[in-house]
Design an enzyme around this catalytic site. Structure first.
Site, PDB file in Angstrom:
ATOM      1  N   HIS A 272     103.865 -13.153  21.600  1.00  0.00           N
ATOM      2  CA  HIS A 272     104.630 -13.826  22.516  1.00  0.00           C
ATOM      3  C   HIS A 272     105.707 -14.447  23.354  1.00  0.00           C
ATOM      4  O   HIS A 272     106.478 -13.454  23.015  1.00  0.00           O
ATOM      5  CB  HIS A 272     104.832 -14.686  20.766  1.00  0.00           C
ATOM      6  CG  HIS A 272     104.031 -15.044  20.193  1.00  0.00           C
ATOM      7  ND1 HIS A 272     104.603 -14.706  18.854  1.00  0.00           N
ATOM      8  CD2 HIS A 272     103.604 -15.794  19.176  1.00  0.00           C
ATOM      9  CE1 HIS A 272     103.448 -14.769  17.689  1.00  0.00           C
ATOM     10  NE2 HIS A 272     102.620 -15.499  18.414  1.00  0.00           N
TER      11      HIS A 272
ATOM     12  N   GLU B  63     109.639 -14.184  23.243  1.00  0.00           N
ATOM     13  CA  GLU B  63     109.933 -13.226  22.268  1.00  0.00           C
ATOM     14  C   GLU B  63     110.431 -11.523  23.304  1.00  0.00           C
ATOM     15  O   GLU B  63     109.963 -11.248  23.690  1.00  0.00           O
ATOM     16  CB  GLU B  63     109.640 -13.248  21.333  1.00  0.00           C
ATOM     17  CG  GLU B  63     109.194 -14.430  20.654  1.00  0.00           C
ATOM     18  CD  GLU B  63     108.286 -13.942  19.370  1.00  0.00           C
ATOM     19  OE1 GLU B  63     107.772 -13.497  18.845  1.00  0.00           O
ATOM     20  OE2 GLU B  63     107.455 -14.931  18.744  1.00  0.00           O
TER      21      GLU B  63
ATOM     22  N   HIS C 253     107.601  -8.305  17.741  1.00  0.00           N
ATOM     23  CA  HIS C 253     107.889  -9.576  17.816  1.00  0.00           C
ATOM     24  C   HIS C 253     109.864  -9.769  17.209  1.00  0.00           C
ATOM     25  O   HIS C 253     110.717  -9.146  16.876  1.00  0.00           O
ATOM     26  CB  HIS C 253     107.206 -10.533  16.367  1.00  0.00           C
ATOM     27  CG  HIS C 253     105.841 -10.141  16.427  1.00  0.00           C
ATOM     28  ND1 HIS C 253     105.798 -11.818  17.210  1.00  0.00           N
ATOM     29  CD2 HIS C 253     104.960  -9.665  16.550  1.00  0.00           C
ATOM     30  CE1 HIS C 253     103.967 -11.382  17.779  1.00  0.00           C
ATOM     31  NE2 HIS C 253     104.058 -10.209  17.315  1.00  0.00           N
TER      32      HIS C 253
ATOM     33  N   GLU D 149     108.902  -6.964  12.882  1.00  0.00           N
ATOM     34  CA  GLU D 149     109.830  -8.545  13.452  1.00  0.00           C
ATOM     35  C   GLU D 149     111.319  -8.733  12.654  1.00  0.00           C
ATOM     36  O   GLU D 149     112.021  -8.206  12.033  1.00  0.00           O
ATOM     37  CB  GLU D 149     109.103  -9.246  12.504  1.00  0.00           C
ATOM     38  CG  GLU D 149     109.675 -10.976  12.420  1.00  0.00           C
ATOM     39  CD  GLU D 149     109.057 -11.882  12.987  1.00  0.00           C
ATOM     40  OE1 GLU D 149     108.967 -12.366  13.844  1.00  0.00           O
ATOM     41  OE2 GLU D 149     107.998 -11.727  12.990  1.00  0.00           O
TER      42      GLU D 149
END
EC number: 3.5.1.114
Lengths: 333, 333
Positions: A19, A22, A119, A181
């Protein structure tokens, strides 16, 4: 003590920028690439471990957006990877095939042994592993090791109970894989504390893999696993589909704190409190994640349980060879 | 007590979504519009105050991006508003002219009396007024009133020392104007606490205007004003121009805490600390604002001082008439 013997992990991939906004993963992958280049320049001995550092969606990174045409991290199902392409396919449909060629092909013996995809989230989730399996002993042991090495970082293991066929994210391309994450961090921003937690997480993961490949025996034990149960969307206007409430201030930032039936869930823009109508208490996470407004997810809910993980060590060369012969004969059958 | 007499403020504009991903303002303007519609439906008496509620950049709101082609909130200088347009002008060049027609024209007697433009920042800035003047008694009195009404909300008045000719933001179109900037909130996210602070801020501002227009005398006093001195960019790679460091964890979130020469400023991605090399202690703000990476601003620095503001009240009708006659005769001269 019974010790499970598992194949070596000679090929590992660390990915960031799947992404594009990020930023901890973007800057960490760039930093790792720089360090690798420097090591090569100084002709330092190549380690027996091959580590691929990959920027997942470089075009989206350039634009500092999550994606260009479609969410890359939903493009790695077998169906999407193998469907015929239109004349002008979305950029991410091309990119996912390139990445599958580089790190996969998914589900084959040629795929890399482990994919760690980096992430960030705007939710107050600390450091989470997100994986499709609750019995991947490699991922669970790495997680357990990181918990021990970084006792000050809140850490959870999230299990998305999705079959291999339906698994859709980049980390599903490896033989083992998980998303790391970390939050809270606004998209398009890098915060030093979050970047540093990610950097340490990756360093300890690499250490673990070195130890494992070198024959260290890792003791078994218990790991808490949060299995995703369902998502809850925002209240929305029936005509415009615009949201009409935000996460309640008493719930905001309280990821992984048990949510009971009747607890405040949303606060409407006119000031009213809406409460949680579920029948059982569950653990909320991804509370108010930026990228999920468009996906219709205000928060996710999980059930917590304990998973017993076995002691493990790497297979000896003989064991591995025997295993591969078994595998070959199975394929012939 | 000497009391300064100022013209009535019959026309006010509250704008949100001038940056399409700053969501508190977007949802607050929608909520205010809904309430207004409801009031009209119920045929409630129209108040003697005309309040325009405006979504600044609806196309960017739709996309949940700061802007479509260019930053709308830099398009309100006289030069940009009046330059000839190319064949395919950026969307925001059209939109700024529409808004100038609706709320201005800037610098004329037809412009609305006050523009309050709602913004969010990822920086930990609390509620800030940002204005081009440190002697606009209307803005300073509204600020002082809000401070009194909302003692739990950290509140600062920021002064951008820019001439009227160079003022570039939407709020510069009104006779008086300021941006109400609230954070921390990630762009693309709405947090209940930030939304509520903004809602209360706007409600108290509207109350103040009602009181002022009705003849209330507001006592003078002292207001702390932070005057912007300079911006500091991130350290960057000389080739790629990528940033090579993030805001130091000891500085992150410490907006408006005095920064001394030698204090930690950045932490490079390899872990080194870079310190503040300035000669005088200054007050940092907009620390790690998401939208300013592309503008080359890691933080801004301000000098603090105290401004004495006079007691004020609205002009009587006779005073106003006399004033207007003066103005008319000046124009004839």
């Amino acid at each position: 003590m019974e010790v499970l013997c598992l194949p070596r992990l000679p090929r590992v991939a660390v990915c960031g920028g799947t992404h594009g906004n990020e930023l901890s993963g973007v800057y960490l992958v760039r930093e790792l690439l720089k360090a690798k280049k420097q090591a090569l320049k100084e002709e330092k001995e190549e380690k027996p471990l091959s580590v691929l550092m990959v920027l997942g969606n470089p075009k989206a990174v350039q634009l500092c957006r999550r994606y260009v045409d479609t969410d890359l991290n939903r493009c790695f199902t077998h169906a999407i990877l193998n469907c015929p392409l239109s004349d002008r396919p979305p950029y991410e449909m091309i990119r996912s095939r390139d990445l599958n060629a580089l790190l996969g092909p998914k589900g084959t013996r040629e795929s890399v042994d482990l994919v760690c995809d980096l992430h960030n989230t705007t939710a107050n989730m600390g450091l989470c592993f997100i994986a499709y399996s609750d019995c991947d002993w490699i991922c669970l042991h790495i997680f357990k090791y990181l918990q021990m090495q970084l006792p000050d970082v809140p850490m959870r293991y999230i299990h998305f109970d999705v079959s291999n066929k339906e698994s859709y994210s980049l980390d599903s391309v490896g033989k083992h894989g998980f998303a790391m994450e970390i939050g809270p961090q606004p998209h398009g921003v890098v915060r030093s504390n979050i970047y540093t937690a990610m950097k340490l997480g990756v360093q300890h993961m690499m250490d673990w893999i070195h130890f494992f490949n070198s024959g260290t025996i890792f003791e078994g034990g218990l790991v808490e696993v949060f299995t995703m149960v369902k998502n809850i969307d925002y209240p929305r206007d029936s005509e415009t589909r615009n949201i009409t409430a935000a996460i309640h201030p008493q719930l905001q930032d309280r990821d992984f704190c048990l949510l009971h039936p009747g607890d405040p869930l949303f606060q409407t823009f006119s000031g009213e409190t809406l409460s949680y109508k579920g029948k059982e208490p569950l653990y909320p996470f991804f509370i108010n994640e930026c990228a999920y407004y468009e996906k219709g997810i205000a928060l996710s809910l999980a059930r917590k349980r304990r998973v017993i993980i076995p002691a493990i060590r790497v297979q000896t060369e003989e064991e591995q060879q025997a295993n591969e012969e078994n595998f070959a004969s199975e394929e012939e059958d």
